[in-house]
Design a protein around this motif. Structure first.
Motif, short mmCIF file in Angstrom:
data_model
loop_
_atom_site.label_atom_id
_atom_site.label_comp_id
_atom_site.label_asym_id
_atom_site.label_seq_id
_atom_site.Cartn_x
_atom_site.Cartn_y
_atom_site.Cartn_z
N TYR A 158 4.82 5.47 -9.12
CA TYR A 158 5.54 4.75 -8.07
C TYR A 158 5.26 3.26 -8.21
N ARG A 159 6.31 2.47 -8.02
CA ARG A 159 6.20 1.02 -8.17
C ARG A 159 6.78 0.34 -6.93
N LEU A 160 5.97 -0.46 -6.27
CA LEU A 160 6.43 -1.26 -5.13
C LEU A 160 7.06 -2.54 -5.66
N GLU A 161 8.33 -2.77 -5.31
CA GLU A 161 9.05 -3.92 -5.86
C GLU A 161 9.24 -5.05 -4.85
N ASN A 162 8.91 -4.79 -3.61
CA ASN A 162 8.97 -5.87 -2.61
C ASN A 162 7.94 -5.56 -1.52
N TRP A 163 7.63 -6.54 -0.71
CA TRP A 163 6.68 -6.30 0.38
C TRP A 163 7.17 -6.97 1.65
N ILE B 56 -0.89 3.95 2.46
CA ILE B 56 -0.15 4.03 1.20
C ILE B 56 0.50 2.70 0.87
N ALA B 57 1.13 2.09 1.87
CA ALA B 57 1.83 0.82 1.64
C ALA B 57 0.85 -0.27 1.19
N THR B 58 -0.31 -0.31 1.82
CA THR B 58 -1.31 -1.33 1.47
C THR B 58 -1.81 -1.12 0.05
N PHE B 59 -2.01 0.15 -0.33
CA PHE B 59 -2.47 0.44 -1.69
C PHE B 59 -1.41 0.02 -2.71
N ASN C 292 -1.25 10.68 -8.68
CA ASN C 292 -2.56 11.20 -8.28
C ASN C 292 -3.29 10.24 -7.34
N MET C 293 -3.16 8.94 -7.63
CA MET C 293 -3.84 7.95 -6.79
C MET C 293 -3.15 7.83 -5.43
N ILE C 294 -1.82 7.94 -5.41
CA ILE C 294 -1.12 7.89 -4.13
C ILE C 294 -1.53 9.08 -3.27
#
Length: 286
Positions: A247-252, A185-188, A200-202
């Motif tokens: 869902y939006r990833l704002e940092n990595w 999930i994190a990589t996606f 749906n994609m998650i």
């Protein structure tokens, strides 16, 4: 880049492959196979189409490439502003033809109970027709098994195919091979950092290896201070009136190799002070 004439000439002088014919590939797929064999540096879609005497649309070529990939490794990559396809090794062993048996189709439709398993429309109320479809596309390593099949309406199937076509096949194939659901999930999300990603994609990515009863919890786990990802949530309504989440990833930050153990440890409040001190976490409520 090859000229149309050179591509066509390479096709006309190349003998057909008897071994490939035995696999049930049609003449167009065989022609594409021969083109790729005679152009080992690779060809893009337009060059392949130029070499096919019947003409053909982008969809036709894509479909034949998918059928060839059941038997050959055909990676795609960007090269000088073009996306080219290169013929690799022939696959060995048993292959999944993708054909759904009558018994398996009946099982899938029975579980759907007349309702599209993507949008929720029904045969009775909306007059839809259901199609049995692979959840994880075969191009991405999906198998023709009950767990990877569902019944969806024509509109959803067309929309899904168009959406999935926007992803790089090799990238998604590699992603879906990741064993850890958290890392998958994190990589996606990292692939779409600072972009809204549909729930749906998650869910699709989370369930790629095994069914997750609570895939949303895996997202919550990634927000734990011991992992440290900032993931914001949004909502929108579909034309059918369904509410969907994004869902939006704002940092990595790279996940620790022992991320699953850290997650389990953090869930026990008694461990949090020690973990906070050990990992040097800042501004964390114990």
């Amino acid at each position: 880049m090859l000229t149309d004439r050179r591509v066509a000439d390479s096709l006309s002088t190349m003998p057909k492959s008897p071994a490939s014919k035995s696999k049930g590939l049609d003449h167009v797929a065989l022609a594409i196979l021969d083109l790729l064999r005679t152009n080992p540096a690779g060809l893009d879609i337009e060059e392949i189409k130029a070499g096919l005497t019947y003409g053909g649309t982008h969809t036709h070529v894509d479909r034949r490439l998918r059928s060839l990939r059941k038997y050959y490794d055909i990676p795609g990559k960007r090269h000088g502003g073009r996306f080219i396809y290169i013929l690799g090794e022939q696959k060995t062993g048993e292959t999944d033809s993708g054909a759904v048996s009558g018994k398996l189709r009946a099982q899938v439709l029975g579980l759907a109970k007349g309702r599209c398993q993507m949008c929720g429309k029904t045969i009775a109320e909306d007059g839809i027709k259901l199609q049995v479809d692979h959840k994880v596309p075969q191009d991405w390593g999906g198998l023709t098994v009950l767990e990877n099949l569902w019944a969806i309406c024509l509109d959803c199937n067309n929309g899904k195919q168009a959406h999935f076509a926007s992803y790089d096949q090799d990238e998604m194939t590699a992603l879906l091979k990741i064993e850890s659901v958290h890392l998958r999930i994190a990589t996606f999300l990292k692939m779409h950092i600072n972009e809204d990603v549909d729930s749906n994609m998650i869910e699709f990515v989370a369930n790629a290896k095994e069914r997750q009863e609570d895939w949303q919890k895996r997202l919550r786990d990634l927000r734990y201070p011991v992992i440290g990802l900032k993931i914001s949530t949004g909502r929108y309504q579909t034309p059918q009136g369904f509410t969907r989440s994004t869902y939006r990833l704002e940092n990595w930050r790279d996940l620790p190799h022992d991320h699953r153990q850290l997650i389990r440890a953090w869930e026990k409040k008694v461990n949090r002070p020690a973990l906070t001190a050990k990992l040097g976490l800042k501004n964390v409520q114990p």
